[in-house]
Design a protein around this motif. Structure first.
Motif, PDB file in Angstrom:
ATOM      1  N   LEU A 163     -15.903  33.669  15.943  1.00  0.00           N
ATOM      2  CA  LEU A 163     -16.234  32.473  15.178  1.00  0.00           C
ATOM      3  C   LEU A 163     -15.300  32.337  13.979  1.00  0.00           C
ATOM      4  O   LEU A 163     -14.827  31.238  13.676  1.00  0.00           O
ATOM      5  N   ALA A 164     -15.005  33.454  13.310  1.00  0.00           N
ATOM      6  CA  ALA A 164     -14.082  33.427  12.173  1.00  0.00           C
ATOM      7  C   ALA A 164     -12.732  32.864  12.598  1.00  0.00           C
ATOM      8  O   ALA A 164     -12.131  32.046  11.888  1.00  0.00           O
ATOM      9  N   GLU A 165     -12.242  33.276  13.762  1.00  0.00           N
ATOM     10  CA  GLU A 165     -10.973  32.744  14.284  1.00  0.00           C
ATOM     11  C   GLU A 165     -11.082  31.256  14.566  1.00  0.00           C
ATOM     12  O   GLU A 165     -10.169  30.487  14.254  1.00  0.00           O
ATOM     13  N   LEU A 166     -12.171  30.839  15.172  1.00  0.00           N
ATOM     14  CA  LEU A 166     -12.344  29.439  15.557  1.00  0.00           C
ATOM     15  C   LEU A 166     -12.369  28.497  14.358  1.00  0.00           C
ATOM     16  O   LEU A 166     -11.875  27.377  14.441  1.00  0.00           O
ATOM     17  N   VAL A 167     -12.956  28.950  13.250  1.00  0.00           N
ATOM     18  CA  VAL A 167     -13.042  28.091  12.066  1.00  0.00           C
ATOM     19  C   VAL A 167     -11.961  28.420  11.032  1.00  0.00           C
ATOM     20  O   VAL A 167     -11.940  27.823   9.951  1.00  0.00           O
ATOM     21  N   ALA A 168     -11.073  29.346  11.375  1.00  0.00           N
ATOM     22  CA  ALA A 168      -9.946  29.719  10.510  1.00  0.00           C
ATOM     23  C   ALA A 168     -10.395  30.172   9.120  1.00  0.00           C
ATOM     24  O   ALA A 168      -9.863  29.755   8.100  1.00  0.00           O
ATOM     25  N   LYS A 169     -11.389  31.069   9.127  1.00  0.00           N
ATOM     26  CA  LYS A 169     -11.865  31.676   7.889  1.00  0.00           C
ATOM     27  C   LYS A 169     -11.859  33.186   8.071  1.00  0.00           C
ATOM     28  O   LYS A 169     -11.915  33.698   9.183  1.00  0.00           O
ATOM     29  N   ASP A 170     -11.813  33.910   6.975  1.00  0.00           N
ATOM     30  CA  ASP A 170     -11.856  35.365   7.068  1.00  0.00           C
ATOM     31  C   ASP A 170     -13.260  35.799   7.482  1.00  0.00           C
ATOM     32  O   ASP A 170     -14.222  35.038   7.390  1.00  0.00           O
ATOM     33  N   ARG A 171     -13.366  37.036   7.937  1.00  0.00           N
ATOM     34  CA  ARG A 171     -14.639  37.539   8.463  1.00  0.00           C
ATOM     35  C   ARG A 171     -15.736  37.587   7.405  1.00  0.00           C
ATOM     36  O   ARG A 171     -16.896  37.310   7.694  1.00  0.00           O
ATOM     37  N   ALA A 172     -15.369  37.956   6.183  1.00  0.00           N
ATOM     38  CA  ALA A 172     -16.382  38.039   5.126  1.00  0.00           C
ATOM     39  C   ALA A 172     -16.972  36.659   4.828  1.00  0.00           C
ATOM     40  O   ALA A 172     -18.195  36.511   4.715  1.00  0.00           O
ATOM     41  N   THR A 173     -16.122  35.668   4.697  1.00  0.00           N
ATOM     42  CA  THR A 173     -16.594  34.297   4.457  1.00  0.00           C
ATOM     43  C   THR A 173     -17.448  33.825   5.620  1.00  0.00           C
ATOM     44  O   THR A 173     -18.522  33.239   5.429  1.00  0.00           O
ATOM     45  N   THR A 174     -16.983  34.080   6.834  1.00  0.00           N
ATOM     46  CA  THR A 174     -17.733  33.665   8.019  1.00  0.00           C
ATOM     47  C   THR A 174     -19.090  34.358   8.058  1.00  0.00           C
ATOM     48  O   THR A 174     -20.100  33.731   8.399  1.00  0.00           O
TER      49      THR A 174
ATOM     50  N   ALA B 187      -0.153  16.765  11.306  1.00  0.00           N
ATOM     51  CA  ALA B 187      -0.967  17.826  10.708  1.00  0.00           C
ATOM     52  C   ALA B 187      -1.326  18.878  11.763  1.00  0.00           C
ATOM     53  O   ALA B 187      -1.285  20.092  11.481  1.00  0.00           O
ATOM     54  N   ALA B 188      -1.655  18.446  12.969  1.00  0.00           N
ATOM     55  CA  ALA B 188      -1.975  19.388  14.053  1.00  0.00           C
ATOM     56  C   ALA B 188      -0.754  20.231  14.394  1.00  0.00           C
ATOM     57  O   ALA B 188      -0.872  21.438  14.621  1.00  0.00           O
ATOM     58  N   LYS B 189       0.414  19.612  14.406  1.00  0.00           N
ATOM     59  CA  LYS B 189       1.651  20.334  14.718  1.00  0.00           C
ATOM     60  C   LYS B 189       1.918  21.423  13.672  1.00  0.00           C
ATOM     61  O   LYS B 189       2.254  22.565  14.020  1.00  0.00           O
ATOM     62  N   VAL B 190       1.743  21.082  12.413  1.00  0.00           N
ATOM     63  CA  VAL B 190       1.959  22.043  11.332  1.00  0.00           C
ATOM     64  C   VAL B 190       0.924  23.166  11.403  1.00  0.00           C
ATOM     65  O   VAL B 190       1.255  24.352  11.276  1.00  0.00           O
ATOM     66  N   ALA B 191      -0.334  22.812  11.646  1.00  0.00           N
ATOM     67  CA  ALA B 191      -1.397  23.820  11.738  1.00  0.00           C
ATOM     68  C   ALA B 191      -1.144  24.775  12.915  1.00  0.00           C
ATOM     69  O   ALA B 191      -1.311  25.985  12.771  1.00  0.00           O
ATOM     70  N   GLU B 192      -0.730  24.251  14.043  1.00  0.00           N
ATOM     71  CA  GLU B 192      -0.443  25.082  15.202  1.00  0.00           C
ATOM     72  C   GLU B 192       0.764  25.991  14.954  1.00  0.00           C
ATOM     73  O   GLU B 192       0.762  27.144  15.344  1.00  0.00           O
ATOM     74  N   ALA B 193       1.761  25.470  14.279  1.00  0.00           N
ATOM     75  CA  ALA B 193       2.961  26.273  13.976  1.00  0.00           C
ATOM     76  C   ALA B 193       2.620  27.406  13.001  1.00  0.00           C
ATOM     77  O   ALA B 193       3.246  28.456  13.030  1.00  0.00           O
ATOM     78  N   GLY B 194       1.596  27.191  12.161  1.00  0.00           N
ATOM     79  CA  GLY B 194       1.177  28.215  11.221  1.00  0.00           C
ATOM     80  C   GLY B 194       0.464  29.381  11.885  1.00  0.00           C
ATOM     81  O   GLY B 194       0.329  30.440  11.306  1.00  0.00           O
ATOM     82  N   GLY B 195       0.000  29.132  13.114  1.00  0.00           N
ATOM     83  CA  GLY B 195      -0.690  30.194  13.849  1.00  0.00           C
ATOM     84  C   GLY B 195      -1.846  30.761  13.067  1.00  0.00           C
ATOM     85  O   GLY B 195      -2.688  30.041  12.569  1.00  0.00           O
ATOM     86  N   GLY B 196      -1.879  32.072  12.928  1.00  0.00           N
ATOM     87  CA  GLY B 196      -2.972  32.760  12.250  1.00  0.00           C
ATOM     88  C   GLY B 196      -2.778  32.883  10.754  1.00  0.00           C
ATOM     89  O   GLY B 196      -3.578  33.535  10.091  1.00  0.00           O
ATOM     90  N   LEU B 197      -1.746  32.274  10.209  1.00  0.00           N
ATOM     91  CA  LEU B 197      -1.510  32.379   8.766  1.00  0.00           C
ATOM     92  C   LEU B 197      -2.674  31.793   7.989  1.00  0.00           C
ATOM     93  O   LEU B 197      -3.184  30.745   8.333  1.00  0.00           O
ATOM     94  N   GLY B 198      -3.070  32.464   6.930  1.00  0.00           N
ATOM     95  CA  GLY B 198      -4.108  31.958   6.050  1.00  0.00           C
ATOM     96  C   GLY B 198      -5.515  32.202   6.530  1.00  0.00           C
ATOM     97  O   GLY B 198      -6.463  31.745   5.924  1.00  0.00           O
ATOM     98  N   GLU B 199      -5.690  32.931   7.623  1.00  0.00           N
ATOM     99  CA  GLU B 199      -7.032  33.183   8.140  1.00  0.00           C
ATOM    100  C   GLU B 199      -7.623  34.466   7.588  1.00  0.00           C
ATOM    101  O   GLU B 199      -8.779  34.741   7.785  1.00  0.00           O
ATOM    102  N   ASP B 200      -6.818  35.273   6.947  1.00  0.00           N
ATOM    103  CA  ASP B 200      -7.331  36.544   6.428  1.00  0.00           C
ATOM    104  C   ASP B 200      -7.664  36.439   4.965  1.00  0.00           C
ATOM    105  O   ASP B 200      -7.166  35.715   4.234  1.00  0.00           O
TER     106      ASP B 200
END
Length: 147
Positions: free
Chosen positions: A56-67, A134-147
């Motif tokens: 779920l944390a991955e799906l919403v692009a939030k860190d595990r603690a926040t999730t 915006a979708a293109k930029v978000a996809e190019a960012g991959g997992g950046l900013g999720e931790d």
């Protein structure tokens, strides 16, 4: 030197502020008490039944603690239930409760309607172009900013 009003980071931050403000205002006016991240979690759980908290944390692009805190709050509200995974006893499987699914169904049209308001000032073609870029930029960012 580039003006602050033309720097991508500043504009993205401002758009996030606008998005959060519009979401919160419209959702409250409709009689709901849910944050944008809580809505994202409910929406992700609806589309991905039986995922664990890490996924779920991955799906919403939030860190595990926040999730974890988001799930705690949703569980307290009776919108999400946790159960021990049959495959991995350390993991907790998340599901929408009946109340959570009903709330999501009532709230989805409100959230859909406010999307255009977030990007007020854009015509139809500009709106579609913004979403695509915006979708293109978000996809190019991959997992950046999720931790």
């Amino acid at each position: 030197m580039m003006s602050l009003s033309r720097r991508p980071g500043h504009l993205i931050r401002r758009l996030h502020q606008i998005s959060t403000h519009v979401f919160t205002q419209r959702v409250r006016q409709a009689g709901f008490d849910l944050t944008p991240v809580q809505f994202a979690a409910l929406d992700a759980l609806s589309a991905n039944r039986g995922v664990d908290q890490a996924r779920l944390a991955e799906l919403v692009a939030k860190d595990r603690a926040t999730t974890g805190a988001v799930v705690d709050r949703l569980e307290q509200k009776g919108l999400v239930a946790r159960s021990v995974s049959e495959r991995d006893k350390r993991a907790r499987v998340l599901t929408l409760t009946g109340e959570g699914a009903a709330l999501l169904a009532r709230l989805a049209p409100v959230v859909e309607e406010l999307q255009r308001e977030i990007l007020r000032g854009l015509g139809d073609d500009e709106y579609r172009q913004f979403i695509a870029l915006a979708a293109k930029v978000a996809e190019a960012g991959g997992g950046l900013g999720e931790d």
